[in-house]
Design a protein around this motif. Structure first.
Motif, mmCIF file in Angstrom:
data_model
loop_
_atom_site.group_PDB
_atom_site.id
_atom_site.type_symbol
_atom_site.label_atom_id
_atom_site.label_comp_id
_atom_site.label_asym_id
_atom_site.label_seq_id
_atom_site.Cartn_x
_atom_site.Cartn_y
_atom_site.Cartn_z
ATOM 1 N N LEU A 193 0.854 -1.181 0.000
ATOM 2 C CA LEU A 193 0.000 0.000 0.000
ATOM 3 C C LEU A 193 0.891 1.231 0.000
ATOM 4 N N TYR A 194 0.748 2.046 -1.031
ATOM 5 C CA TYR A 194 1.559 3.251 -1.167
ATOM 6 C C TYR A 194 0.711 4.482 -0.888
ATOM 7 N N VAL A 195 1.348 5.499 -0.332
ATOM 8 C CA VAL A 195 0.652 6.658 0.217
ATOM 9 C C VAL A 195 1.360 7.941 -0.198
ATOM 10 N N GLU A 196 0.586 8.969 -0.494
ATOM 11 C CA GLU A 196 1.147 10.309 -0.720
ATOM 12 C C GLU A 196 0.362 11.307 0.109
ATOM 13 N N ASN A 197 1.065 12.156 0.865
ATOM 14 C CA ASN A 197 0.377 13.165 1.671
ATOM 15 C C ASN A 197 0.363 14.511 0.954
ATOM 16 N N SER A 198 -0.224 15.511 1.589
ATOM 17 C CA SER A 198 -0.393 16.818 0.956
ATOM 18 C C SER A 198 0.935 17.524 0.729
ATOM 19 N N ALA A 199 1.983 17.111 1.435
ATOM 20 C CA ALA A 199 3.308 17.706 1.254
ATOM 21 C C ALA A 199 4.074 17.056 0.107
ATOM 22 N N GLY A 200 3.456 16.071 -0.566
ATOM 23 C CA GLY A 200 4.113 15.385 -1.665
ATOM 24 C C GLY A 200 5.051 14.275 -1.218
ATOM 25 N N GLN A 201 5.054 13.957 0.083
ATOM 26 C CA GLN A 201 5.888 12.871 0.602
ATOM 27 C C GLN A 201 5.197 11.541 0.327
ATOM 28 N N ARG A 202 5.990 10.538 0.000
ATOM 29 C CA ARG A 202 5.443 9.218 -0.324
ATOM 30 C C ARG A 202 5.922 8.184 0.678
ATOM 31 N N PHE A 203 5.029 7.274 0.997
ATOM 32 C CA PHE A 203 5.276 6.281 2.035
ATOM 33 C C PHE A 203 4.744 4.919 1.590
ATOM 34 N N ARG A 204 5.107 3.900 2.334
ATOM 35 C CA ARG A 204 4.538 2.564 2.129
ATOM 36 C C ARG A 204 4.070 2.050 3.481
ATOM 37 N N PHE A 205 2.788 1.682 3.537
ATOM 38 C CA PHE A 205 2.211 1.133 4.754
ATOM 39 C C PHE A 205 2.171 -0.389 4.647
ATOM 40 N N PRO A 206 2.428 -1.096 5.736
ATOM 41 C CA PRO A 206 2.405 -2.565 5.676
ATOM 42 C C PRO A 206 0.995 -3.125 5.511
ATOM 43 N N VAL A 207 0.874 -4.137 4.651
ATOM 44 C CA VAL A 207 -0.380 -4.875 4.495
ATOM 45 C C VAL A 207 -0.296 -6.089 5.409
ATOM 46 N N LEU A 208 -1.207 -6.201 6.340
ATOM 47 C CA LEU A 208 -1.151 -7.236 7.374
ATOM 48 C C LEU A 208 -1.963 -8.479 7.019
ATOM 49 N N ASP A 209 -3.058 -8.283 6.285
ATOM 50 C CA ASP A 209 -3.934 -9.424 6.007
ATOM 51 C C ASP A 209 -4.812 -9.097 4.806
ATOM 52 N N ILE A 210 -5.237 -10.135 4.117
ATOM 53 C CA ILE A 210 -6.193 -9.972 3.023
ATOM 54 C C ILE A 210 -7.075 -11.206 2.973
ATOM 55 N N GLU A 211 -8.369 -11.000 2.854
ATOM 56 C CA GLU A 211 -9.320 -12.106 2.800
ATOM 57 C C GLU A 211 -10.631 -11.637 2.177
ATOM 58 N N ARG A 212 -11.375 -12.568 1.614
ATOM 59 C CA ARG A 212 -12.693 -12.231 1.075
ATOM 60 C C ARG A 212 -13.608 -11.811 2.219
ATOM 61 N N ILE A 213 -14.515 -10.880 1.927
ATOM 62 C CA ILE A 213 -15.450 -10.486 2.983
ATOM 63 C C ILE A 213 -16.525 -11.554 3.178
ATOM 64 N N ALA A 214 -16.698 -12.406 2.176
ATOM 65 C CA ALA A 214 -17.615 -13.547 2.262
ATOM 66 C C ALA A 214 -17.200 -14.544 1.188
ATOM 67 N N LYS A 215 -17.553 -15.806 1.380
ATOM 68 C CA LYS A 215 -17.126 -16.853 0.448
ATOM 69 C C LYS A 215 -17.598 -16.605 -0.979
ATOM 70 N N ASP A 216 -18.782 -16.022 -1.115
ATOM 71 C CA ASP A 216 -19.351 -15.812 -2.438
ATOM 72 C C ASP A 216 -19.114 -14.403 -2.968
ATOM 73 N N SER A 217 -18.230 -13.656 -2.331
ATOM 74 C CA SER A 217 -18.011 -12.263 -2.720
ATOM 75 C C SER A 217 -16.733 -12.108 -3.533
ATOM 76 N N ASP A 218 -16.731 -11.106 -4.415
ATOM 77 C CA ASP A 218 -15.509 -10.784 -5.153
ATOM 78 C C ASP A 218 -14.806 -9.571 -4.548
ATOM 79 N N VAL A 219 -15.202 -9.209 -3.337
ATOM 80 C CA VAL A 219 -14.591 -8.095 -2.621
ATOM 81 C C VAL A 219 -13.691 -8.644 -1.521
#
Length: 201
Positions: free
Chosen positions: A98-124
């Motif tokens: 996950l990449y981030v840019e703030n109003s000062a134009g500084q760029r950062f990377r935030f750690p991604v801790l987990d990813i999973e479907r919100i439901a078995k039948d969902s594409d989200v």
């Protein structure tokens, strides 16, 4: 003697070169699908503000239509929501950035801790991140309002959406081609989205 040394040296260089090409070839196969779609970060229906919430203990079915806009504090965990992903069985959170840019134009990377479907039948997918910079290039970040964030997966960059850190609002402007990506947004209906190559992770 010099001839033997030269021949041995040449063979050593050739072996090293072959080894490098082999490693590069293996690395190039990391993406099981070379036609992987770019992920889409979901936003509110009428704005580019990201659908986001603090993690809940009970991860039941998530109602994305009733998610109020809110700001988050630095260093806290936040759940974002993404679609248009074809995550393979072996892929985990470390396949995402996950990449981030703030109003000062500084760029950062935030750690991604987990990813999973919100439901078995969902594409989200629910993408849990922590609002802290894991690169540390900037000594002191300015977290006082909206930032623009995007998700990188298999070298593909998502659209950039807004996320409030500290407070909602601020001076940062949306990308020129930015538009809302509410629940139900598909790649074909979002095919004209453009993200500058400088943002690709």
């Amino acid at each position: 003697m010099d001839s033997r040394f030269s021949t041995a040296f040449s063979r050593t260089i050739a072996v090293i070169a072959l080894g490098i090409f082999f490693v590069i070839g293996i690395a190039a196969q990391d993406d099981p699908d070379p036609n992987s779609p770019a992920p889409i970060l979901l936003s509110e229906t009428d704005s580019t503000r990201a659908l986001a919430q603090t993690p809940r203990g009970n991860k039941g079915r998530t109602d994305l239509s009733k998610m109020p806009a809110r700001a988050f504090f630095p260093n806290t965990k936040v759940e974002l929501f993404a679609t248009d992903l074809k995550v393979s069985d072996g892929e985990r959170a470390n396949a995402f950035r996950l990449y981030v840019e703030n109003s000062a134009g500084q760029r950062f990377r935030f750690p991604v801790l987990d990813i999973e479907r919100i439901a078995k039948d969902s594409d989200v997918y629910r993408v849990t991140v922590q609002l802290r910079d894991e690169i540390g290039f900037w000594d002191q970040a300015t977290w006082d309002g909206d930032v623009l964030i995007y998700l990188s997966w298999r070298g593909m960059a998502s659209n950039r959406v807004r996320l409030g850190i500290g407070r909602l609002g601020g001076d940062i402007k949306d990308d020129p081609e930015a538009k809302p990506t509410p629940v139900g947004t598909k790649a074909e209906s979002f095919s004209d989205k453009t993200v500058s190559s400088e943002y690709v992770g």
